[in-house]
Design a protein around this motif. Sequence first.
Motif, mmCIF file in Angstrom:
data_model
loop_
_atom_site.group_PDB
_atom_site.id
_atom_site.type_symbol
_atom_site.label_atom_id
_atom_site.label_comp_id
_atom_site.label_asym_id
_atom_site.label_seq_id
_atom_site.Cartn_x
_atom_site.Cartn_y
_atom_site.Cartn_z
ATOM 1 N N GLY A 108 0.751 -1.253 0.000
ATOM 2 C CA GLY A 108 0.000 0.000 0.000
ATOM 3 C C GLY A 108 0.781 1.302 0.000
ATOM 4 O O GLY A 108 0.226 2.343 -0.313
ATOM 5 N N HIS A 109 2.071 1.283 0.342
ATOM 6 C CA HIS A 109 2.711 2.556 0.726
ATOM 7 C C HIS A 109 2.957 3.541 -0.414
ATOM 8 O O HIS A 109 3.247 4.704 -0.156
ATOM 9 C CB HIS A 109 3.999 2.289 1.519
ATOM 10 C CG HIS A 109 5.140 1.792 0.694
ATOM 11 N ND1 HIS A 109 6.452 2.114 0.968
ATOM 12 C CD2 HIS A 109 5.177 0.982 -0.410
ATOM 13 C CE1 HIS A 109 7.249 1.530 0.088
ATOM 14 N NE2 HIS A 109 6.510 0.839 -0.746
ATOM 15 N N HIS A 110 2.847 3.093 -1.662
ATOM 16 C CA HIS A 110 2.966 4.054 -2.782
ATOM 17 C C HIS A 110 1.628 4.719 -3.113
ATOM 18 O O HIS A 110 1.592 5.649 -3.918
ATOM 19 C CB HIS A 110 3.491 3.363 -4.046
ATOM 20 C CG HIS A 110 4.912 2.906 -3.939
ATOM 21 N ND1 HIS A 110 5.956 3.763 -3.654
ATOM 22 C CD2 HIS A 110 5.484 1.671 -4.063
ATOM 23 C CE1 HIS A 110 7.088 3.077 -3.613
ATOM 24 N NE2 HIS A 110 6.838 1.810 -3.847
ATOM 25 N N VAL A 166 10.115 0.788 6.218
ATOM 26 C CA VAL A 166 11.441 0.199 5.961
ATOM 27 C C VAL A 166 11.507 -0.507 4.611
ATOM 28 O O VAL A 166 12.469 -1.228 4.337
ATOM 29 C CB VAL A 166 11.859 -0.767 7.104
ATOM 30 C CG1 VAL A 166 12.013 -0.007 8.410
ATOM 31 C CG2 VAL A 166 10.863 -1.922 7.260
ATOM 32 N N ASP A 167 10.496 -0.299 3.775
ATOM 33 C CA ASP A 167 10.550 -0.831 2.416
ATOM 34 C C ASP A 167 11.727 -0.170 1.683
ATOM 35 O O ASP A 167 12.115 0.960 1.995
ATOM 36 C CB ASP A 167 9.235 -0.506 1.699
ATOM 37 C CG ASP A 167 9.099 -1.193 0.354
ATOM 38 O OD1 ASP A 167 8.423 -2.242 0.296
ATOM 39 O OD2 ASP A 167 9.669 -0.689 -0.642
ATOM 40 N N TYR A 168 12.294 -0.888 0.710
ATOM 41 C CA TYR A 168 13.419 -0.348 -0.080
ATOM 42 C C TYR A 168 13.045 0.947 -0.796
ATOM 43 O O TYR A 168 13.897 1.815 -1.023
ATOM 44 C CB TYR A 168 13.838 -1.404 -1.103
ATOM 45 C CG TYR A 168 14.846 -0.947 -2.127
ATOM 46 C CD1 TYR A 168 16.201 -0.850 -1.800
ATOM 47 C CD2 TYR A 168 14.462 -0.628 -3.429
ATOM 48 C CE1 TYR A 168 17.136 -0.450 -2.751
ATOM 49 C CE2 TYR A 168 15.385 -0.237 -4.375
ATOM 50 C CZ TYR A 168 16.727 -0.142 -4.034
ATOM 51 O OH TYR A 168 17.637 0.255 -4.966
ATOM 52 N N HIS A 169 11.778 1.064 -1.172
ATOM 53 C CA HIS A 169 11.338 2.228 -1.933
ATOM 54 C C HIS A 169 10.712 3.281 -1.004
ATOM 55 O O HIS A 169 10.096 2.945 0.003
ATOM 56 C CB HIS A 169 10.313 1.809 -2.986
ATOM 57 C CG HIS A 169 10.829 0.780 -3.940
ATOM 58 N ND1 HIS A 169 10.622 -0.572 -3.769
ATOM 59 C CD2 HIS A 169 11.565 0.922 -5.060
ATOM 60 C CE1 HIS A 169 11.206 -1.217 -4.758
ATOM 61 N NE2 HIS A 169 11.792 -0.354 -5.548
ATOM 62 N N HIS A 170 10.845 4.515 -1.398
ATOM 63 C CA HIS A 170 10.261 5.608 -0.615
ATOM 64 C C HIS A 170 8.746 5.435 -0.478
ATOM 65 O O HIS A 170 8.046 5.157 -1.450
ATOM 66 C CB HIS A 170 10.565 6.937 -1.313
ATOM 67 C CG HIS A 170 9.894 8.107 -0.679
ATOM 68 N ND1 HIS A 170 9.046 8.940 -1.362
ATOM 69 C CD2 HIS A 170 9.947 8.558 0.597
ATOM 70 C CE1 HIS A 170 8.606 9.878 -0.538
ATOM 71 N NE2 HIS A 170 9.136 9.673 0.641
ATOM 72 N N LEU A 174 10.462 -5.962 2.406
ATOM 73 C CA LEU A 174 11.690 -6.760 2.543
ATOM 74 C C LEU A 174 12.522 -6.706 1.264
ATOM 75 O O LEU A 174 13.379 -7.575 1.038
ATOM 76 C CB LEU A 174 11.346 -8.215 2.889
ATOM 77 C CG LEU A 174 10.770 -8.527 4.280
ATOM 78 C CD1 LEU A 174 11.594 -7.899 5.395
ATOM 79 C CD2 LEU A 174 9.322 -8.141 4.419
ATOM 80 N N ASP A 175 12.282 -5.691 0.435
ATOM 81 C CA ASP A 175 13.038 -5.580 -0.825
ATOM 82 C C ASP A 175 14.393 -4.901 -0.625
ATOM 83 O O ASP A 175 15.090 -4.597 -1.597
ATOM 84 C CB ASP A 175 12.218 -4.901 -1.933
ATOM 85 C CG ASP A 175 11.342 -3.773 -1.439
ATOM 86 O OD1 ASP A 175 11.452 -3.382 -0.259
ATOM 87 O OD2 ASP A 175 10.537 -3.268 -2.243
ATOM 88 N N THR A 176 14.789 -4.710 0.642
ATOM 89 C CA THR A 176 16.155 -4.292 0.962
ATOM 90 C C THR A 176 17.124 -5.487 0.935
ATOM 91 O O THR A 176 18.329 -5.310 1.121
ATOM 92 C CB THR A 176 16.197 -3.677 2.376
ATOM 93 O OG1 THR A 176 15.484 -4.561 3.262
ATOM 94 C CG2 THR A 176 15.551 -2.308 2.396
ATOM 95 N N GLU A 215 4.510 -4.861 3.114
ATOM 96 C CA GLU A 215 4.631 -4.047 1.896
ATOM 97 C C GLU A 215 5.339 -4.858 0.817
ATOM 98 O O GLU A 215 4.869 -5.929 0.473
ATOM 99 C CB GLU A 215 5.373 -2.731 2.215
ATOM 100 C CG GLU A 215 4.679 -1.866 3.275
ATOM 101 C CD GLU A 215 3.477 -1.065 2.772
ATOM 102 O OE1 GLU A 215 3.103 -1.194 1.590
ATOM 103 O OE2 GLU A 215 2.889 -0.319 3.582
ATOM 104 N N GLY A 216 6.490 -4.387 0.296
ATOM 105 C CA GLY A 216 7.142 -5.040 -0.840
ATOM 106 C C GLY A 216 8.104 -6.148 -0.456
ATOM 107 O O GLY A 216 8.195 -6.560 0.713
ATOM 108 N N GLY A 217 8.878 -6.597 -1.466
ATOM 109 C CA GLY A 217 9.815 -7.711 -1.306
ATOM 110 C C GLY A 217 9.576 -8.697 -2.427
ATOM 111 O O GLY A 217 8.507 -9.289 -2.496
ATOM 112 N N TYR A 218 10.562 -8.857 -3.307
ATOM 113 C CA TYR A 218 10.329 -9.579 -4.570
ATOM 114 C C TYR A 218 11.290 -10.740 -4.796
ATOM 115 O O TYR A 218 11.182 -11.422 -5.808
ATOM 116 C CB TYR A 218 10.319 -8.561 -5.738
ATOM 117 C CG TYR A 218 9.326 -7.475 -5.393
ATOM 118 C CD1 TYR A 218 7.965 -7.717 -5.474
ATOM 119 C CD2 TYR A 218 9.750 -6.262 -4.838
ATOM 120 C CE1 TYR A 218 7.042 -6.777 -5.054
ATOM 121 C CE2 TYR A 218 8.831 -5.315 -4.417
ATOM 122 C CZ TYR A 218 7.477 -5.581 -4.521
ATOM 123 O OH TYR A 218 6.564 -4.660 -4.091
ATOM 124 N N ALA A 219 12.211 -10.953 -3.848
ATOM 125 C CA ALA A 219 13.000 -12.189 -3.836
ATOM 126 C C ALA A 219 12.101 -13.207 -3.137
ATOM 127 O O ALA A 219 12.199 -13.447 -1.928
ATOM 128 C CB ALA A 219 14.311 -11.990 -3.084
HETATM 129 ZN ZN LIG Z 1 9.415 -1.603 -2.369
#
Ligand SMILES: [Zn+2]
Length: 347
Positions: A162-164, A199-203, A288-290, A325-329
């Motif tokens: 959701g964060h975008h 803490v998602d990789y993206h802003h 977790l896309d960091t 939120e995200g994370g694609y691995a």
């Molecule tokens: Zn992300």
Amino acid sequence: MHTVYSDEHHHQDGNVELFEGKMVKPHEIPRRAEIVLERVKAEKLGDVVAPREFGLDPILAVHDRGFVTFLQECWGDWVKSGRTFDALPHVWPVPGLLPAGKARQVSDSIDGKLGHYAIDAGTPIVAGTWRAVHASAQVALTGQRLVATGERAVFSLCRPPGHHAGHDFYGGYCFLNNAAIAAQAFRDSGAKRVAILDVDYHHGNGTQQIFYERADVLTLSLHADPKQEFPYFLGHADERGHGVGEGYHMNLPLPWGTEWPEYELAMDAAVKRILLHGAEVLVVSLGLDTFEHDPISRFKLQHEDYLRMGEKIASCDLPTLFVMEGGYAVDALGVNAVNVLKGFEAG
Ligand SMILES: [Zn+2]
């Protein structure tokens, strides 16, 4: 720790996204949530509970009604216009397109509406999108209610993320801003000061936008520098809030290649700011896309770093709602997400 989960997320299952000049299979897929759920169960994190239904009101407390109606009706309008494949925008009203003083109007055409409400062409709308998106918001709201009624921490396993998503726009695989909806629900259930740590990789551009002119919800985002990374146009350190919200937003952009030692310094700064705010409750946008092997990202965090991340979050000593939120691995996503939660519980 309870996990809130709904199978409804499977209804968001796009065929394509525009990525690096090609139409590719989406990175944001149902398997992401499945693998996290499997890990939650394997690690015996706690009970898995189904969401309750809170309706549209808490969604409309942060999102524009016209935008929400668009999300509900988009697929039907798309099909009526003769299309059957994923709905994606292809034209945008960039700043400067309209003469000064002329307000942007929402087109009657579904193509015009898509360009009006979307920030990118990476976020397909399909037949089941609204169903999944609505359920994802209810997953966040159910977690919120559990924390508001006494749980120390809850994991809302939201999908789509959701964060975008902002007050009246979607993109970056996000449609409704689950973390913002939950934060507002905390305010509406009596918390005076709330903090959202992203803490998602993206802003977390959507979260920033929704609370940018408010002092009651402190928003913080650790992310890849927008000079290098999506969403490119904001997420800079000098965006600090506006009006009464001045000083109540904190961006901590970090360069490609960031590893835990530098990341930890940014986390320490964020924790310090959360404590200074006097937050009564914390919402964590848990991307977790960091991770070092994420296919669309360029930070270098490792499995065990997520345990430390969880401990850092626990050091705020606040009732905490984790919102996925995200994370694609995808294969590593369950381990990394649950490591944060285990680190938190140990912290
Ligand atoms: Zn992300």
